[in-house]
Design a protein around this motif. Structure first.
Motif, PDB file in Angstrom:
ATOM      1  N   LEU A 216       0.831  -1.206   0.000  1.00  0.00           N
ATOM      2  CA  LEU A 216       0.000   0.000   0.000  1.00  0.00           C
ATOM      3  C   LEU A 216       0.863   1.253   0.000  1.00  0.00           C
ATOM      4  O   LEU A 216       0.507   2.265  -0.612  1.00  0.00           O
ATOM      5  CB  LEU A 216      -0.949  -0.011   1.201  1.00  0.00           C
ATOM      6  CG  LEU A 216      -2.068  -1.057   1.122  1.00  0.00           C
ATOM      7  CD1 LEU A 216      -2.739  -1.234   2.483  1.00  0.00           C
ATOM      8  CD2 LEU A 216      -3.095  -0.672   0.059  1.00  0.00           C
ATOM      9  N   GLN A 217       2.014   1.202   0.661  1.00  0.00           N
ATOM     10  CA  GLN A 217       2.920   2.336   0.596  1.00  0.00           C
ATOM     11  C   GLN A 217       3.435   2.527  -0.823  1.00  0.00           C
ATOM     12  O   GLN A 217       3.523   3.667  -1.312  1.00  0.00           O
ATOM     13  CB  GLN A 217       4.102   2.155   1.546  1.00  0.00           C
ATOM     14  CG  GLN A 217       5.059   3.341   1.528  1.00  0.00           C
ATOM     15  CD  GLN A 217       6.166   3.212   2.539  1.00  0.00           C
ATOM     16  OE1 GLN A 217       7.216   2.649   2.245  1.00  0.00           O
ATOM     17  NE2 GLN A 217       5.937   3.729   3.746  1.00  0.00           N
ATOM     18  N   ALA A 218       3.760   1.441  -1.499  1.00  0.00           N
ATOM     19  CA  ALA A 218       4.236   1.552  -2.884  1.00  0.00           C
ATOM     20  C   ALA A 218       3.167   2.161  -3.781  1.00  0.00           C
ATOM     21  O   ALA A 218       3.453   2.998  -4.644  1.00  0.00           O
ATOM     22  CB  ALA A 218       4.656   0.180  -3.406  1.00  0.00           C
ATOM     23  N   SER A 219       1.915   1.768  -3.586  1.00  0.00           N
ATOM     24  CA  SER A 219       0.825   2.348  -4.372  1.00  0.00           C
ATOM     25  C   SER A 219       0.679   3.836  -4.073  1.00  0.00           C
ATOM     26  O   SER A 219       0.441   4.648  -4.973  1.00  0.00           O
ATOM     27  CB  SER A 219      -0.484   1.620  -4.076  1.00  0.00           C
ATOM     28  OG  SER A 219      -0.453   0.296  -4.563  1.00  0.00           O
ATOM     29  N   CYS A 220       0.821   4.201  -2.809  1.00  0.00           N
ATOM     30  CA  CYS A 220       0.721   5.603  -2.406  1.00  0.00           C
ATOM     31  C   CYS A 220       1.851   6.431  -3.012  1.00  0.00           C
ATOM     32  O   CYS A 220       1.635   7.521  -3.541  1.00  0.00           O
ATOM     33  CB  CYS A 220       0.731   5.696  -0.887  1.00  0.00           C
ATOM     34  SG  CYS A 220       0.550   7.373  -0.228  1.00  0.00           S
ATOM     35  N   LEU A 221       3.075   5.913  -2.954  1.00  0.00           N
ATOM     36  CA  LEU A 221       4.219   6.642  -3.517  1.00  0.00           C
ATOM     37  C   LEU A 221       4.093   6.762  -5.032  1.00  0.00           C
ATOM     38  O   LEU A 221       4.489   7.776  -5.625  1.00  0.00           O
ATOM     39  CB  LEU A 221       5.519   5.933  -3.144  1.00  0.00           C
ATOM     40  CG  LEU A 221       5.888   5.952  -1.656  1.00  0.00           C
ATOM     41  CD1 LEU A 221       7.116   5.091  -1.403  1.00  0.00           C
ATOM     42  CD2 LEU A 221       6.126   7.374  -1.163  1.00  0.00           C
ATOM     43  N   SER A 222       3.549   5.744  -5.663  1.00  0.00           N
ATOM     44  CA  SER A 222       3.277   5.830  -7.099  1.00  0.00           C
ATOM     45  C   SER A 222       2.335   6.992  -7.389  1.00  0.00           C
ATOM     46  O   SER A 222       2.533   7.769  -8.335  1.00  0.00           O
ATOM     47  CB  SER A 222       2.660   4.523  -7.598  1.00  0.00           C
ATOM     48  OG  SER A 222       2.251   4.614  -8.946  1.00  0.00           O
ATOM     49  N   ALA A 223       1.302   7.134  -6.553  1.00  0.00           N
ATOM     50  CA  ALA A 223       0.326   8.210  -6.740  1.00  0.00           C
ATOM     51  C   ALA A 223       0.913   9.581  -6.432  1.00  0.00           C
ATOM     52  O   ALA A 223       0.476  10.583  -6.996  1.00  0.00           O
ATOM     53  CB  ALA A 223      -0.902   7.949  -5.863  1.00  0.00           C
ATOM     54  N   VAL A 224       1.906   9.643  -5.529  1.00  0.00           N
ATOM     55  CA  VAL A 224       2.596  10.915  -5.273  1.00  0.00           C
ATOM     56  C   VAL A 224       3.216  11.430  -6.565  1.00  0.00           C
ATOM     57  O   VAL A 224       3.054  12.602  -6.942  1.00  0.00           O
ATOM     58  CB  VAL A 224       3.679  10.736  -4.186  1.00  0.00           C
ATOM     59  CG1 VAL A 224       4.641  11.928  -4.183  1.00  0.00           C
ATOM     60  CG2 VAL A 224       3.040  10.591  -2.816  1.00  0.00           C
ATOM     61  N   PHE A 225       3.932  10.561  -7.265  1.00  0.00           N
ATOM     62  CA  PHE A 225       4.546  10.947  -8.533  1.00  0.00           C
ATOM     63  C   PHE A 225       3.490  11.333  -9.562  1.00  0.00           C
ATOM     64  O   PHE A 225       3.603  12.367 -10.237  1.00  0.00           O
ATOM     65  CB  PHE A 225       5.402   9.804  -9.079  1.00  0.00           C
ATOM     66  CG  PHE A 225       5.818  10.001 -10.507  1.00  0.00           C
ATOM     67  CD1 PHE A 225       6.907  10.799 -10.824  1.00  0.00           C
ATOM     68  CD2 PHE A 225       5.099   9.413 -11.537  1.00  0.00           C
ATOM     69  CE1 PHE A 225       7.276  11.005 -12.149  1.00  0.00           C
ATOM     70  CE2 PHE A 225       5.462   9.605 -12.871  1.00  0.00           C
ATOM     71  CZ  PHE A 225       6.557  10.406 -13.175  1.00  0.00           C
ATOM     72  N   THR A 226       2.455  10.503  -9.695  1.00  0.00           N
ATOM     73  CA  THR A 226       1.413  10.763 -10.689  1.00  0.00           C
ATOM     74  C   THR A 226       0.705  12.083 -10.415  1.00  0.00           C
ATOM     75  O   THR A 226       0.461  12.877 -11.330  1.00  0.00           O
ATOM     76  CB  THR A 226       0.390   9.613 -10.707  1.00  0.00           C
ATOM     77  OG1 THR A 226       1.079   8.375 -10.868  1.00  0.00           O
ATOM     78  CG2 THR A 226      -0.584   9.778 -11.858  1.00  0.00           C
TER      79      THR A 226
END
Length: 296
Positions: A216-226
């Motif tokens: 879930l952290q990886a998904s969140c960090l992905s969304a930070v970039f997006t």
């Protein structure tokens, strides 16, 4: 409405086959969790010294104090994901953008930044992390993103309508961002610390919970970039609708019927990706201090 309805069917059809398979899903790498936030006071006085140090890393890593991510003006590669060379060009462009965005954050956290290696493959991947992997994943041992380009071609070719093509592009963008986030976790020590915690975990439920915190952290960090690059990348209109309603909201363990609850449910993915996309800040992605209910 008809277009979006078709995408909903598509998501349910392909989600299991294309479920991201990364360090904690494909590879037998440790990751652990607990029934309460890892940063509770009791954690500082219990467990092995290695476990205590690992808890401090995952809950209070310097990455969380680096502030909101700024746009790097990333632009989507204008190529159809219809053949191998185009998919490679698409991901190569995107990963270069991700490196440009995350390098200053990793360095601000007082860590050495190195870009990940990229391997494009088909069939079955044999890597230091996973024997017999069938979908895209990240391997921390080799610092490599293994991207299965044929999955994107299959999605793109299912239907020529705009919604399907938008879903394919947004799914590819999310996948690269998610797997790249595992590289950020590796560079900052979060991934290694999570492995230590799983090794020390008392049972399988605890191991699965930390796996969910990691994913879930990886998904969140992905969304930070997006989110930081939403305008330059062109995530507006139909793309934005697809990203929010069919990537953020439909990714989850429910799609992996009968499989382990190791990535987090749809509601949890929507919650954490929403936080990252809106705040643009890594501190909003600290899943390791969240209650168990937020990483279910």
């Amino acid at each position: 409405m008809l277009l979006l309805g078709g995408v909903a069917v598509l998501v349910l059809t392909v989600a299991l086959a294309l479920r991201e398979s990364d360090s904690s899903a494909t590879a037998p790498l440790p990751g652990a969790g607990r029934s309460a936030p890892l940063g509770t006071p009791d954690d500082s006085t219990t467990g092995t010294p290695q476990s205590q140090a690992a808890t401090r890393t995952v809950t209070a890593d310097a990455l969380y104090a680096t502030g909101p991510q700024q746009t790097v003006g990333c632009r989507e590669a204008p190529v159809p994901l219809s053949k191998q060379s185009n998919v490679k060009a698409y991901y190569t462009n995107l990963v270069a953008c991700l490196s440009k965005a995350w390098a200053p954050k990793v360095e601000a956290a007082k860590e050495t930044f190195t870009p990940p290696q990229l391997v494009f493959w088909d069939g079955v991947a044999q890597t230091p992390c996973a024997a017999g992997a069938t979908v895209s994943f990240y391997c921390g041992t080799s610092g490599t993103l293994y991207l299965k380009y044929t999955d994107d071609i299959k999605l793109w070719s299912r239907s020529p309508d705009a919604a399907n093509r938008a879903f394919t592009r947004m799914w590819a963008t999310y996948t690269a961002g998610h797997e790249y986030a595992h590289h950020v976790q590796q560079l900052t020590g979060i991934l290694t610390a999570a492995r230590q915690l799983q090794y020390d975990a008392p049972d399988e439920d605890a191991r699965l919970e930390l796996s969910r915190r990691l994913e879930l952290q990886a998904s969140c960090l992905s969304a930070v970039f997006t989110g930081a690059n939403q305008i330059s990348y062109g995530i507006t209109g139909l793309d934005l609708t697809i990203y929010k309603n069919y990537v953020q909201a439909q990714t989850g363990d429910e799609n992996n019927r009968g499989g382990p609850r190791d990535h987090g449910g749809r509601a949890s993915h929507q919650y954490w990706t929403g936080r990252g996309f809106t705040t643009l800040d890594s501190v909003s992605c600290n899943t390791f201090t969240a209650t168990a209910g937020k990483v279910s």
